[in-house]
Design a protein around this motif. Structure first.
Motif, PDB file in Angstrom:
ATOM      1  N   LYS A   1     -48.582  34.734   9.234  1.00 14.40           N
ATOM      2  CA  LYS A   1     -47.799  33.422   9.179  1.00 14.40           C
ATOM      3  C   LYS A   1     -46.944  33.000  10.498  1.00 14.40           C
ATOM      4  O   LYS A   1     -46.835  31.925  10.826  1.00 14.40           O
ATOM      5  CB  LYS A   1     -47.119  33.417   8.156  1.00 14.40           C
ATOM      6  CG  LYS A   1     -46.307  32.126   7.683  1.00 14.40           C
ATOM      7  CD  LYS A   1     -45.613  32.265   6.303  1.00 14.40           C
ATOM      8  CE  LYS A   1     -45.138  30.911   6.122  1.00 14.40           C
ATOM      9  NZ  LYS A   1     -44.533  30.877   4.518  1.00 14.40           N
TER      10      LYS A   1
ATOM     11  N   ASN B   1     -49.288  31.881  13.684  1.00 11.43           N
ATOM     12  CA  ASN B   1     -50.772  31.133  13.656  1.00 11.43           C
ATOM     13  C   ASN B   1     -51.037  30.023  14.416  1.00 11.43           C
ATOM     14  O   ASN B   1     -51.815  29.441  14.517  1.00 11.43           O
ATOM     15  CB  ASN B   1     -51.273  31.068  12.091  1.00 11.43           C
ATOM     16  CG  ASN B   1     -50.654  29.872  11.392  1.00 11.43           C
ATOM     17  OD1 ASN B   1     -49.172  29.758  11.703  1.00 11.43           O
ATOM     18  ND2 ASN B   1     -51.335  29.212  10.605  1.00 11.43           N
ATOM     19  N   ASN B   2     -49.764  29.416  14.709  1.00 10.48           N
ATOM     20  CA  ASN B   2     -49.952  28.319  15.530  1.00 10.48           C
ATOM     21  C   ASN B   2     -50.221  28.281  17.054  1.00 10.48           C
ATOM     22  O   ASN B   2     -50.290  27.334  17.652  1.00 10.48           O
ATOM     23  CB  ASN B   2     -48.520  27.385  15.345  1.00 10.48           C
ATOM     24  CG  ASN B   2     -48.620  26.831  13.918  1.00 10.48           C
ATOM     25  OD1 ASN B   2     -49.709  26.406  13.523  1.00 10.48           O
ATOM     26  ND2 ASN B   2     -47.507  26.427  13.268  1.00 10.48           N
TER      27      ASN B   2
ATOM     28  N   ARG C   1     -51.978  29.166  20.252  1.00 11.15           N
ATOM     29  CA  ARG C   1     -53.564  28.839  20.745  1.00 11.15           C
ATOM     30  C   ARG C   1     -54.169  30.346  21.309  1.00 11.15           C
ATOM     31  O   ARG C   1     -55.111  30.615  21.135  1.00 11.15           O
ATOM     32  CB  ARG C   1     -53.602  27.749  21.546  1.00 11.15           C
ATOM     33  CG  ARG C   1     -55.091  27.484  21.870  1.00 11.15           C
ATOM     34  CD  ARG C   1     -55.422  26.117  22.475  1.00 11.15           C
ATOM     35  NE  ARG C   1     -56.639  25.603  22.800  1.00 11.15           N
ATOM     36  CZ  ARG C   1     -57.074  24.721  22.963  1.00 11.15           C
ATOM     37  NH1 ARG C   1     -56.331  23.939  23.621  1.00 11.15           N
ATOM     38  NH2 ARG C   1     -58.389  24.879  23.279  1.00 11.15           N
TER      39      ARG C   1
ATOM     40  N   GLN D   1     -57.050  23.316  16.735  1.00  8.80           N
ATOM     41  CA  GLN D   1     -56.266  23.334  15.623  1.00  8.80           C
ATOM     42  C   GLN D   1     -55.916  24.746  15.090  1.00  8.80           C
ATOM     43  O   GLN D   1     -56.725  25.854  15.191  1.00  8.80           O
ATOM     44  CB  GLN D   1     -57.209  22.820  14.383  1.00  8.80           C
ATOM     45  CG  GLN D   1     -57.575  21.530  14.330  1.00  8.80           C
ATOM     46  CD  GLN D   1     -56.287  20.531  14.340  1.00  8.80           C
ATOM     47  OE1 GLN D   1     -55.578  20.596  13.280  1.00  8.80           O
ATOM     48  NE2 GLN D   1     -56.253  19.484  15.018  1.00  8.80           N
ATOM     49  N   PRO D   2     -54.881  24.945  14.455  1.00 12.56           N
ATOM     50  CA  PRO D   2     -54.330  26.319  14.113  1.00 12.56           C
ATOM     51  C   PRO D   2     -55.169  26.654  13.013  1.00 12.56           C
ATOM     52  O   PRO D   2     -55.823  25.980  12.303  1.00 12.56           O
ATOM     53  CB  PRO D   2     -52.825  26.172  13.679  1.00 12.56           C
ATOM     54  CG  PRO D   2     -52.623  24.853  14.002  1.00 12.56           C
ATOM     55  CD  PRO D   2     -53.869  24.027  14.432  1.00 12.56           C
TER      56      PRO D   2
ATOM     57  N   ARG E   1     -52.914  29.439   7.742  1.00 11.81           N
ATOM     58  CA  ARG E   1     -51.800  30.304   7.378  1.00 11.81           C
ATOM     59  C   ARG E   1     -52.044  31.903   6.589  1.00 11.81           C
ATOM     60  O   ARG E   1     -52.651  31.203   5.843  1.00 11.81           O
ATOM     61  CB  ARG E   1     -50.534  29.629   6.841  1.00 11.81           C
ATOM     62  CG  ARG E   1     -49.824  28.805   8.056  1.00 11.81           C
ATOM     63  CD  ARG E   1     -48.458  28.305   7.335  1.00 11.81           C
ATOM     64  NE  ARG E   1     -47.807  27.379   8.411  1.00 11.81           N
ATOM     65  CZ  ARG E   1     -46.998  27.706   8.989  1.00 11.81           C
ATOM     66  NH1 ARG E   1     -46.412  28.841   8.793  1.00 11.81           N
ATOM     67  NH2 ARG E   1     -46.234  26.982  10.029  1.00 11.81           N
TER      68      ARG E   1
END
Length: 183
Positions: free
Chosen positions: A90, A93-94, A96, A145-146, A149
């Protein structure tokens, strides 16, 4: 130092091959993967031989002892970022390019504690490659796009695995060179 520079350049060339020369790489198909893998192994051999053979005549800086703790923390974060955690957990996860950012942190950590010219060439060259790779990938891949999660529990699991892996890597590092843990 020639072997060292050649190894770093070959590492970068192998990684950029697919994007810099797609017309040459694409027709090779799966054989191209083998060629790239072989080139990467050769580049690592050249970097190791070149680094070990390089004379340390110029010491640009000597790191104070507290920097070794910063080095170890950065390496631990790098190992965590290079694990599956950023994709399955978590916390990150954003992000890149977590593997390349982790690799960059690993290189910075090694530059901090190794102020000799061969180390700056090796780790600085690998840092420059990783940062350039991020720029190239962002241009080639376009919008991103991430991932979905994951959970904090997965992050915790990969963090524990990263601590264990760092211990193993540190022990091996101490057998073939200086111990990253002191002593």
């Amino acid at each position: 130092m020639t072997l060292l520079v050649l190894g770093v350049l070959l590492w970068a060339a192998a990684h950029f091959f697919k994007r810099a020369m797609p017309g040459v790489r694409e027709p090779l198909g799966d054989k191209g993967k083998g060629l790239v893998a072989l080139t990467l192994v050769l580049s690592i051999v050249l970097m190791v031989l070149g680094y070990r053979a390089a004379e340390i005549e110029d010491v640009l800086w000597i790191a104070p002892s507290f920097v070794y703790h910063i080095n170890n923390l950065l390496v631990l974060i790098a190992i965590f970022l290079m694990s599956p955690a950023p994709r399955k957990g978590k916390l990150f996860n954003n992000m890149r390019h977590p593997m390349l950012i982790g690799f960059s942190l690993w290189a910075v950590a090694h530059i901090l504690v190794n102020g000799d010219a061969p180390s700056v060439v090796l780790f600085g060259g690998l840092l420059a490659w990783a940062l350039a790779e991020i720029v190239v990938l962002n241009r080639v891949e376009g919008p991103w796009q991430p991932t979905e999660r994951g959970t904090i529990a997965k992050d915790g699991m990969f963090f524990v695995a990263s601590v264990i892996l760092m211990g193993v890597i540190g022990a091996i590092h101490g057998m073939i060179g200086p111990s990253p843990f002191g002593g």
